[in-house]
Design an enzyme around this catalytic site. Sequence first.
Site, mmCIF file in Angstrom:
data_model
loop_
_atom_site.group_PDB
_atom_site.id
_atom_site.type_symbol
_atom_site.label_atom_id
_atom_site.label_comp_id
_atom_site.label_asym_id
_atom_site.label_seq_id
_atom_site.Cartn_x
_atom_site.Cartn_y
_atom_site.Cartn_z
ATOM 1 C CB CYS A 75 82.194 53.944 41.201
ATOM 2 S SG CYS A 75 82.499 53.722 42.962
ATOM 3 C CB SER A 114 89.407 59.898 16.824
ATOM 4 O OG SER A 114 89.720 58.783 16.089
ATOM 5 C CB SER A 128 82.872 66.565 15.802
ATOM 6 O OG SER A 128 83.926 65.910 15.123
ATOM 7 C CG HIS A 182 81.530 58.714 14.674
ATOM 8 N ND1 HIS A 182 81.651 58.031 15.852
ATOM 9 C CD2 HIS A 182 80.968 57.849 13.801
ATOM 10 C CE1 HIS A 182 81.187 56.817 15.713
ATOM 11 N NE2 HIS A 182 80.753 56.676 14.464
ATOM 12 N N GLY A 211 90.583 44.370 59.186
ATOM 13 C CA GLY A 211 91.159 45.680 59.509
ATOM 14 C C GLY A 211 90.433 46.378 60.637
ATOM 15 C CD GLU A 220 88.950 39.467 52.112
ATOM 16 O OE1 GLU A 220 89.841 39.047 51.390
ATOM 17 O OE2 GLU A 220 88.779 39.114 53.296
#
Length: 1322
Positions: free
Chosen positions: A155, A262, A346, A350, A1071, A1249
């Site tokens: 996030c 992969s 798997s 791997h 804003g 900010e």
Amino acid sequence: MKNSHSYLAAILLRAEWGLSVILHLKGSPSSPGTLNEQAIWPFFKKPYACGRGGCGACTVMVSKRDPTSQEIRHFSVTACLVPICSLYGAAVTTVEGVGSMKTRLHPVQERIAKSHGTQCGFCTPGMVMSMYTLLRNHPQPSEEQLLEALGGNLCRCAGYRPILASGKTFCLVSRGLRGHPQSKNDGDRRSKLFVKEEFQPLDPTQELIFPPELLRMTENPEKRTLTFHGERVTWISPGTFKDLLELKAKHPEAPLILGNTSLGPAMRSKGCLYPILLSPARISELNVVSKTNDGLTIGAGCSLAQVKDILAERVSELPEEKTQTYRALLKHLKSLASQQIRNMASLGGHIISRHSYSDLNPILAVGNATLNLTSEEGTRRIPLSEHFLAGLASADLKPEEILESVYIPHSQKWEFVSAFRQAQCQQNALPDVNAGMRVLFKEGTDIIEDLSITYGGVGAATVSAHKSCQQLLGRQWDELMLDEACRRLLDEVSLPGWAPGGRVEFKRTLVVSFFFKFYLQVLQELKKLIKPFPVPVSALAFMGSWQHKLPPSSLLFVDSHQPLQDPVGRPVMHLSGLKHATGEAEFCDDIPMVDKELCMALVTSTRAYAKIISVDLSEALEIPGVVDVITAKDIPGINGTKDDKLLAVDEVLCVGQIICAVVAETDVQAKRAIEKIKITYEELEPIIFTIEVSRVPGLSYKVVESEVPCKLLNARLIQGEVHVGGQEHFYMETQRVLVIPKTEDKELDIYVSTQDPAHVQKTVSSTLNIPINRITCHVKRVGGGFGGKIGRPAVFGAIAAVGALKTGHPIRLVLDREDDMLITGGRHPLFGKYKVGFMNNGRIKALDIECFINGGCTLDDSELSSWKFLILKLENAYKIRNLRFRGRACLTNLPSNTAFRGFGFPQGTLVTESCITAVAAKCGLPPEKVREKNMYRTVDKTIYKQAFNPESLIRCWNECLDVSSFHNRRKQAEEFNKKNYWKKRGVAVIPMKFSVGFAATSYHQAAALVHIYTDGSVLVTHGGNELGQGIHTKMLQVASRELKIPMSHLHICETSTAMVPNTIATAASVGADINGKAVQNACQILLKRLEPIIKKNPEGTWEEWVTAFEQRISLSATGYFRGYKAFMDWEKGEGDPFPYYVYGAACSEVEIDCLTGAHKKIRTDIVMDACCSLNPAIDIGQIEGAFIQGMGLYTTEELKYSPEGVLYSRGPDEYKIPTISDVPEEFNVSLLPSSQTPLTIYSSKGLGESGMFLGSSVFFAITDAVAAARKERDIAEDFTVKSPATPEWVRMACADRFTEMVYICPLPLEPPSHPTPWAIFK
Ligand SMILES: Cc1cc2nc3c(=O)[nH]c(=O)nc-3n(C[C@H](O)[C@H](O)[C@H](O)COP(=O)(O)OP(=O)(O)OC[C@H]3O[C@@H](n4cnc5c(N)ncnc54)[C@H](O)[C@@H]3O)c2cc1C
Ligand code: FES
Ligand code: FES
């Protein structure tokens, strides 16, 4: 299309599972050609943010019935990597299937929204699905499980804390809403941001059942081979093991596709194409697990998540001595990738992928694991040896063989196995270096009988230090052995200076540091077994690895005493919160496909500075589906500016500059065509990338208080340098635009993800040479902007508009993550030099700072946003009377850097604070004392002569010291450091004076349009854009207070240039301030008009009053705010450039591991002066989110370019933004009790900010800890400050005998020509 119908029909997907895809698949798919190459996300329309499994935005839940246990397994996956064909027999649940606003919300959705865990909401569906899947498996999870489940979900806005808070409400033992540390001044102003008791309970019996159709399928499993033919790839899924072996013999080159984690990324980024894919998903033999007396055999088809569970179970059953290898594997399985990837990947995939960074292969190799291979010829066993890992044909699988299972033997008494890894972040990050180490001692002694060491990340494959290990056999486990081992290891595990991945000295240091850690760990074990056993002092100062803990949800806000119906000042949930959580919130690319729509993809320069000799489009135009290629010649109007072209004409200035754009029927076709466009270049010189070698003069600015030289002031003088790296915006929603040409009058509708729709509108107008009034830009919501969507969207909008005009079709342009990062630029890297004159008591008498920023190849926002602002803001909170600040923007051949949250403040002020820290070190004083000594205290004027009152600054500072118990914790850290040689703690407290707004009055204008309809409902429109910062929520709070009606009467639909014209970019933290004033003005005008009606019927209702319309009273009004006055006279260096300041302070504590450079964040306390917050939940969210983003800037986010100027770090794998495990273990944010700012709307302050810079408190805590280590090691106290303080920087700064060894042991021969490093770091 053999069997394809039954095969597809078997993917049973039902509407209530949130799947619209079933209808599409059950019939004949409209474009079967790409179906088996496609991941599922386009079908489910999940948020697309990286396409590589690295961000979790596209998480969905897959449910399958296990053929052996008959149990139904629910697991999370990243839809962008799941091939649609792999879902045979599986049910997929998406966020829409979990709950919706139309039907019923699921508790996960309700809680994440009401706990204020959503801002832009682009990551939210993924977060919901990770949490939902966790709860399907564990209705009352532990906090550790919660952290694990969310570890793969990035996030960029919310700072994770509120998301965790919502998840914790489900946890069994939750630390709950802990009170904030008590401050003397608290009084009764604490309160909660949400009330847990009001949430609907989780009732597992109400969850969707596994579809009975699928249950029936598993009872009578299909044994036939199912094949699906696509345009370029055939997908074959055998039903029996025998068929699989037969198919592998027939198609030896065909890869087995298991997790696709992969193969998938390789197919995407390297363009690998496999005509046949064999899917063994239905072969139960590959999932067999068998336990014997001496080991464990695990089927190669088991997922890494299953392997983790199997190993954990075995560890709980066996004595410790037998499970050394299993425990080492478990340690890495916790940090390897994310939960979603571990669910998909798997064990076989791997091992066979043999990535050089593999976390498991080094451990399996030292643990003497063997591979059971099978083919039609029979079975055989090979060791997972260094030769296998190096891919030696003699030690490898034959093409027709498959890996059936892996045997991992038990360890034995006197045997010790350990695993090590160091990555940029603790979780969800590929390791820089990892290692597996095993030693076996002669029974009853410390004599080495057997030793194996393997490393990952130090070569093209996992590397074994076999020679060194052999030479150490028979040696005693002591310091002499340690020294010799390190020398030998450095010699054997060689890394040339140009090695891919770079960081050569760091990696070599880790090679020996890991061995030292192993040495210490084993010593501790030997001490338990051999009595008496002498352990050196250094070993006693060793501490084990860190476990991340969940931060408590402790928050408070200032409660106001106002009428209940008035929402201003209350923690109102984000207006779109629930829609984010249910997936109903529509982003730009969610707009359904429009009639005749075409896709656009961009062709960019591969050269940093070159003449374009020719562009050959012929092959590209022949690709089926390709409609046209748009070049500069197609632009009817103006092609950007002289120095900043929309489409390159005859010269390119950086890698990533846009040259032309392909228009095709599908995105895939457009991308294929790009590869066929041939561009020839002639290289130009000089090519410049770094500030240090930039000879191109940019513009320069300065502000000077007085130029009195230090020596006249009798001051001591020091000078230093500070490097601050750039930063990628990494908004989760990449740049995207949809341009729809209308049939009449050259009108265009543009749906765009931007912070500045008016700028897009103007640019499209000048590019197409049509008046502005024909173009309407619409912005519903933006999935994060952070400054990166101020200037750039206009470029993409204009190019797409040219395509729309030329073809007459709607054009959709969606940048993938790689292109977005390559093209758009980011925060300006900075190089600062300072000279400071000071007295012994820490008083600074004179300060001279010169900053250079890397502007990239065009001026863009470098002049205004970053650099003029930077100069003005450099003084931060300090009153220093003799000041000279100078700044210069340097032109280089990198993509143009642009605006980014904080506009230069986060980079510039790091120089000032570093200078203060250096003065403190010279005076032998704690940095906080020097900060206090030099801080503004009374009403004063800034360096540019703007008057201000610093009272709130001092209050924030004192409050922060108080709530964080700073002085006690400083003492405790010092005590800790005395006792620990290899770990050090650091604490820092940083003050902040942040100037809000643009330095020009015209930029502070705003307008709003408010309509009251005859049913009493009200539509509000204003000039701000919803970027996740909650501006629409705040605007409705304002309208609600002004009109005195509940928020439920009010609605905001979108920001549109047709509704409110000539808007200013939503930026610079103003804003909500300025648009709030405009909304207030419009509402007051309307209320004034209604006044006579209300007076006549004061007891009437709102609905009765709005019948005023019948009395010819207009119910629509425009509100306008003329803007705060702001100006700056650069000739004089004086002005009133900013309307007001936000003050704050942050205190952070960290612990560093001196051997690896890793750190953990122990605690952060932030006190911010928000005056009278419009919405404390939103404002705290802004502070937390900005703080975490700042922490990323200063600690992990690092841009790497090739020596040719190609950006390497183009996705979440290489560019590490903070993850959930980076949140400080204790994280407290509080708002200062109300003060007044009559200037702003209801005395609130813009907080978008400022929190960013407070992330530097973590940086200074790290440098504090590094300084403690250096002091103990007797190394010079002052060192070059470099941000980000990555593990590499920390490790190399904590110099010790191991770093020395690296410098002493020569590197292997460089190539004959001058060696070019792998990367330049910006
Ligand atoms: C976002 C992300 C983060 C990651 N982070 C890490 C990390 O931190 N540490 C780390 O070590 N790894 C990491 N990885 C790599 C990951 O561990 C591997 O991609 C994964 O284990 C491969 O397994 P798979 O089943 O997806 O393989 P697939 O992609 O399905 O197949 C890979 C290859 O293995 C072959 N193969 C598979 N099974 C067999 C078999 N039974 N017999 C013969 N050949 C077979 C296939 O032919 C193919 O060539 C990460 C991957 C991603 C996408
Ligand atoms: S993980 Fe799928 S889009 Fe990022
Ligand atoms: S809310 Fe998470 S990325 Fe915006």
